[in-house]
Write an enzyme that holds these catalytic residues in place. Structure first.
Site, PDB file in Angstrom:
ATOM      1  N   HIS A   1     -52.873 -61.568  35.858  1.00 19.38           N
ATOM      2  CA  HIS A   1     -52.635 -61.282  37.284  1.00 19.38           C
ATOM      3  C   HIS A   1     -53.838 -60.631  37.977  1.00 19.38           C
ATOM      4  O   HIS A   1     -53.788 -60.390  39.173  1.00 19.38           O
ATOM      5  CB  HIS A   1     -51.427 -60.352  37.449  1.00 19.38           C
TER       6      HIS A   1
ATOM      7  N   ARG B   1     -42.897 -61.121  34.170  1.00 14.30           N
ATOM      8  CA  ARG B   1     -43.944 -60.515  33.331  1.00 14.30           C
ATOM      9  C   ARG B   1     -43.463 -59.333  32.503  1.00 14.30           C
ATOM     10  O   ARG B   1     -44.096 -58.988  31.497  1.00 14.30           O
ATOM     11  CB  ARG B   1     -45.209 -60.195  34.112  1.00 14.30           C
TER      12      ARG B   1
ATOM     13  N   ASP C   1     -50.366 -53.431  47.844  1.00 14.45           N
ATOM     14  CA  ASP C   1     -49.395 -54.477  47.477  1.00 14.45           C
ATOM     15  C   ASP C   1     -48.309 -54.613  48.532  1.00 14.45           C
ATOM     16  O   ASP C   1     -47.945 -55.717  48.927  1.00 14.45           O
ATOM     17  CB  ASP C   1     -48.687 -54.113  46.171  1.00 14.45           C
TER      18      ASP C   1
ATOM     19  N   ASP D   1     -44.227 -62.414  38.797  1.00 18.49           N
ATOM     20  CA  ASP D   1     -44.012 -60.963  38.668  1.00 18.49           C
ATOM     21  C   ASP D   1     -42.637 -60.677  38.071  1.00 18.49           C
ATOM     22  O   ASP D   1     -42.469 -59.722  37.313  1.00 18.49           O
ATOM     23  CB  ASP D   1     -44.090 -60.272  40.032  1.00 18.49           C
TER      24      ASP D   1
ATOM     25  N   HIS E   1     -46.300 -62.285  48.518  1.00 14.66           N
ATOM     26  CA  HIS E   1     -46.374 -63.554  47.782  1.00 14.66           C
ATOM     27  C   HIS E   1     -45.583 -64.653  48.483  1.00 14.66           C
ATOM     28  O   HIS E   1     -46.045 -65.791  48.604  1.00 14.66           O
ATOM     29  CB  HIS E   1     -45.868 -63.354  46.350  1.00 14.66           C
TER      30      HIS E   1
ATOM     31  N   HIS F   1     -48.603 -68.081  42.599  1.00 13.24           N
ATOM     32  CA  HIS F   1     -48.684 -66.609  42.526  1.00 13.24           C
ATOM     33  C   HIS F   1     -50.134 -66.107  42.430  1.00 13.24           C
ATOM     34  O   HIS F   1     -50.529 -65.191  43.152  1.00 13.24           O
ATOM     35  CB  HIS F   1     -47.894 -66.142  41.301  1.00 13.24           C
TER      36      HIS F   1
ATOM     37  N   TRP G   1     -49.448 -58.328  45.242  1.00  8.42           N
ATOM     38  CA  TRP G   1     -48.739 -58.258  46.511  1.00  8.42           C
ATOM     39  C   TRP G   1     -47.260 -58.132  46.180  1.00  8.42           C
ATOM     40  O   TRP G   1     -46.776 -58.808  45.263  1.00  8.42           O
ATOM     41  CB  TRP G   1     -48.932 -59.541  47.305  1.00  8.42           C
TER      42      TRP G   1
ATOM     43  N   HIS H   1     -52.875 -48.722  44.743  1.00  9.71           N
ATOM     44  CA  HIS H   1     -52.571 -50.130  44.479  1.00  9.71           C
ATOM     45  C   HIS H   1     -51.273 -50.548  45.192  1.00  9.71           C
ATOM     46  O   HIS H   1     -51.218 -51.590  45.849  1.00  9.71           O
ATOM     47  CB  HIS H   1     -52.456 -50.358  42.971  1.00  9.71           C
TER      48      HIS H   1
ATOM     49  N   HIS I   1     -56.718 -56.306  42.984  1.00 10.55           N
ATOM     50  CA  HIS I   1     -56.498 -57.182  41.816  1.00 10.55           C
ATOM     51  C   HIS I   1     -57.804 -57.723  41.270  1.00 10.55           C
ATOM     52  O   HIS I   1     -57.819 -58.430  40.268  1.00 10.55           O
ATOM     53  CB  HIS I   1     -55.549 -58.335  42.171  1.00 10.55           C
TER      54      HIS I   1
ATOM     55  N   ASP J   1     -52.470 -63.426  44.410  1.00  9.29           N
ATOM     56  CA  ASP J   1     -52.971 -62.177  43.812  1.00  9.29           C
ATOM     57  C   ASP J   1     -54.487 -62.004  43.962  1.00  9.29           C
ATOM     58  O   ASP J   1     -54.971 -60.893  44.173  1.00  9.29           O
ATOM     59  CB  ASP J   1     -52.646 -62.145  42.306  1.00  9.29           C
TER      60      ASP J   1
END
Ligand code: ADE
Length: 310
Positions: free
Chosen positions: A80, A68, A173, A65, A26, A136, A21, A169, A146, A140
């Site tokens: 994730h 990462r 998101d 996020d 999130h 998080h 997301w 995707h 996901h 996800d």
């Protein structure tokens, strides 16, 4: 200098769009959760997150996020998602051993950080990190792509969103969210979270909440009988060291079912964010965000107060 800053900002936004997301989704999960925390869970959240995150799961939720792409956190990237090797839209499924045998997926990540967040032998910093990962990943796991391997969770499926070239995707998101957030929620995660909270407390979500929490044990291991039907046939075994938990698997299966019922029915729409595809996706996204926020609160309540309190 200005160009460098702009390019850096663009690359952060672009990177974010393929990673769960978007920040808004999130944050909204986190803000919803804040409304349902019981006393000890709330007290831990506030003291652990501190003023850096306004003592709230909302602002802390995108952190995983944000880090990462840093070398120091590159190990966290596979946590994730879970690449479910199913075949949407014909057949959808998530299997613990088939899809996460090595233990490097979101299912094991939730189990691992659930243990760590209440481990008093860990440092304050380590427990805060565990809280931010739970914040998080419980978000996800509610994003249907996901919990899907096909085309790298839809990242490799070209799409158009509001006239811009992107991928399926990213449409899930943030693309569709951005459109309705602006049209209906003043472009604000807090306004959206307040509306979802109202629906949970007194609106159309109220009658669903007990089903949402039908799995809420933070320790129940994956049901071995159900886990092993397919895995036994395929002779699969797990080499993971973390005991997998039942609830993350239940949540993943629920989310993954949307890949068969809706997400992969994208053909025939020229623009996924401004067509009937978006109209159909919005209720799914809103329920997933509300539900995962509510579940996040229930999870922390069980951990710190001993029951969901909900
Ligand atoms: N990378 C590989 N599979 C993914 C997925 N399902 N979601 C996000 N990123 C991924």
């Amino acid at each position: 200098m200005r160009l460098t800053v702009t390019l850096a900002a663009c690359s952060i936004l672009a990177a974010r769009s393929v990673w769960g997301w978007g920040a808004i989704g999130h944050e909204t999960v986190g803000y919803v959760a804040m409304k349902f925390l019981s006393p000890k869970a709330l007290s831990f959240v506030q003291s652990s997150l501190g003023s850096e995150y306004s003592e709230s799961l909302g602002p802390a939720a995108p952190w995983a996020d944000d880090v990462r792409s840093e070398a120091a956190f590159s190990w966290s990237a596979p946590f994730h998602f879970v690449d479910a090797e199913d075949n949407p839209p014909t057949s959808c499924s998530v299997e613990q051993i088939r899809d996460c045998s090595s233990g490097t997926c979101i299912l094991s990540a939730i189990a691992n950080y659930t243990t760590r967040v209440v481990d008093t032998s860990l440092s304050t910093e380590q427990r805060q990190e565990a809280l931010k990962f739970i914040d998080h990943f419980i978000g996800d796991i509610g994003q249907p792509l996901h919990v899907e391997a096909v085309e790298v969770g839809g990242n490799d499926i070209n799409a158009v969103c509001n006239g811009e070239k992107t991928n399926l995707h990213a449409v899930w998101d943030s693309g569709i969210i951005n459109i309705f957030l602006k049209a209906q929620y003043s472009n604000s995660a807090i306004v959206w979270a307040n509306a979802l909270t109202q629906r949970i407390q007194t609106g159309d979500f109220k009658s669903l909440t007990s089903t949402w929490l039908s799995c809420s044990s933070t320790t129940e291991p994956v049901n071995n009988r159900r886990r092993s039907i397919e895995d036994d046939i395929n002779g699969l075994v797990s080499d993971a060291t973390i005991t997998p938990l039942e609830c993350p698997l239940v949540w993943a299966r629920e989310s993954n079912a949307y890949d068969c019922s809706f997400v992969f029915s994208y053909t025939g729409f020229s623009d996924l964010c401004t067509s009937l595809y978006a109209t159909g996706a919005q209720p799914i996204i809103e329920e997933q965000i509300a539900k995962q926020g509510y579940r996040l609160a229930a999870w922390l309540n069980v951990l710190f107060d001993g029951s969901t309190g909900l």
